[in-house]
Scaffold this active site. Structure first.
Site, PDB file in Angstrom:
ATOM      1  N   HIS A  18     -27.860 -22.682  13.515  1.00 12.56           N
ATOM      2  CA  HIS A  18     -28.997 -22.071  12.478  1.00 12.56           C
ATOM      3  C   HIS A  18     -28.570 -21.029  11.748  1.00 12.56           C
ATOM      4  CE1 HIS A  18     -32.392 -24.149  15.326  1.00 12.56           C
ATOM      5  NE2 HIS A  18     -32.485 -24.771  14.082  1.00 12.56           N
ATOM      6  N   LYS A  42     -44.130 -31.117  18.250  1.00 13.59           N
ATOM      7  CA  LYS A  42     -42.694 -31.011  19.290  1.00 13.59           C
ATOM      8  C   LYS A  42     -42.925 -30.241  20.472  1.00 13.59           C
ATOM      9  CE  LYS A  42     -39.040 -31.468  15.617  1.00 13.59           C
ATOM     10  NZ  LYS A  42     -37.783 -30.842  15.288  1.00 13.59           N
ATOM     11  N   ARG A  91     -25.738 -31.807  10.364  1.00 13.81           N
ATOM     12  CA  ARG A  91     -24.879 -31.590  11.487  1.00 13.81           C
ATOM     13  C   ARG A  91     -24.098 -32.869  11.623  1.00 13.81           C
ATOM     14  NH1 ARG A  91     -29.434 -30.132  15.526  1.00 13.81           N
ATOM     15  NH2 ARG A  91     -30.461 -31.321  13.751  1.00 13.81           N
ATOM     16  N   SER A 129     -31.455 -27.163  19.214  1.00 11.69           N
ATOM     17  CA  SER A 129     -32.437 -26.303  20.319  1.00 11.69           C
ATOM     18  C   SER A 129     -32.743 -27.211  21.367  1.00 11.69           C
ATOM     19  CB  SER A 129     -33.702 -26.091  19.280  1.00 11.69           C
ATOM     20  OG  SER A 129     -33.515 -25.283  18.016  1.00 11.69           O
TER      21      SER A 129
END
Ligand code: ADP
Length: 158
Positions: A18, A42, A91, A129
């Protein structure tokens, strides 16, 4: 005119991946707002205030970066802030389809705000994460994946 970009995400918690896209964005735009979205689906590990505090701590040396939270629609938030752009990180190919869907919807909602994709540094292309949380649970060394305050916060959680 100030060129303002929003860098939205869950940041649960912020990683070097990030940080890499935030820093790249901050080089191109006059100001970048890192906006934490509270996506309850989430089941976050860190609450919004904890996430904001960690992001503030690790971006404190970036003069043109500020941190905020939002629980509405990203495009409403971006318009309220008078932002010209959204910055998202890419990514791998696996990010592409999801990002394409969101970006198409966002463009339909507001065609005046452009989304820019920043390709991450290769060393972070596997980093998320979720992966960090997964390995932190087992006390693996995560010092090259997250900044120190995040590492400490994760150690406290587990
Ligand atoms: P979201 O729930 O919106 O996907 P994330 O916090 O997972 O929120 O990600 C926020 C943004 O940061 C996304 O654009 C994501 O692609 C990007 N990002 C996450 N990890 C990395 C990384 N390792 N390298 C580059 N960008 C990343």
């Amino acid at each position: 005119m100030t060129r303002l970009a929003i860098c939205p995400g869950s940041f649960d918690p912020i990683t070097y991946g990030h940080l890499d896209i935030i820093e790249r964005g901050a080089k191109v735009f006059d100001h970048v707002i890192v906006a934490v979205f509270n996506n309850q689906s989430k089941s976050p590990l860190f609450d919004v205030n904890e996430r904001l505090e960690l992001i503030r701590e690790v971006t404190k040396d970036l003069d043109n970066v500020s941190v905020d939270s939002c629980d509405g629609l990203l495009m409403d938030y971006a318009e309220e802030q008078n932002a010209q752009a959204i910055i998202r990180g890419l990514r791998a190919v696996s990010d592409f389809e999801y990002e394409m869907q969101i970006t198409s919807m966002n463009r339909k909602l507001n065609e005046n705000i452009e989304t820019f994709f920043v390709m991450t540094n290769n060393q972070y292309s596997f980093l998320s994460s979720s992966i960090v949380k997964e390995v932190a649970k087992y006390r693996a060394n995560i010092s090259d994946l997250v900044p120190e305050p995040v590492e400490k916060a994760l150690q406290k959680k587990f």
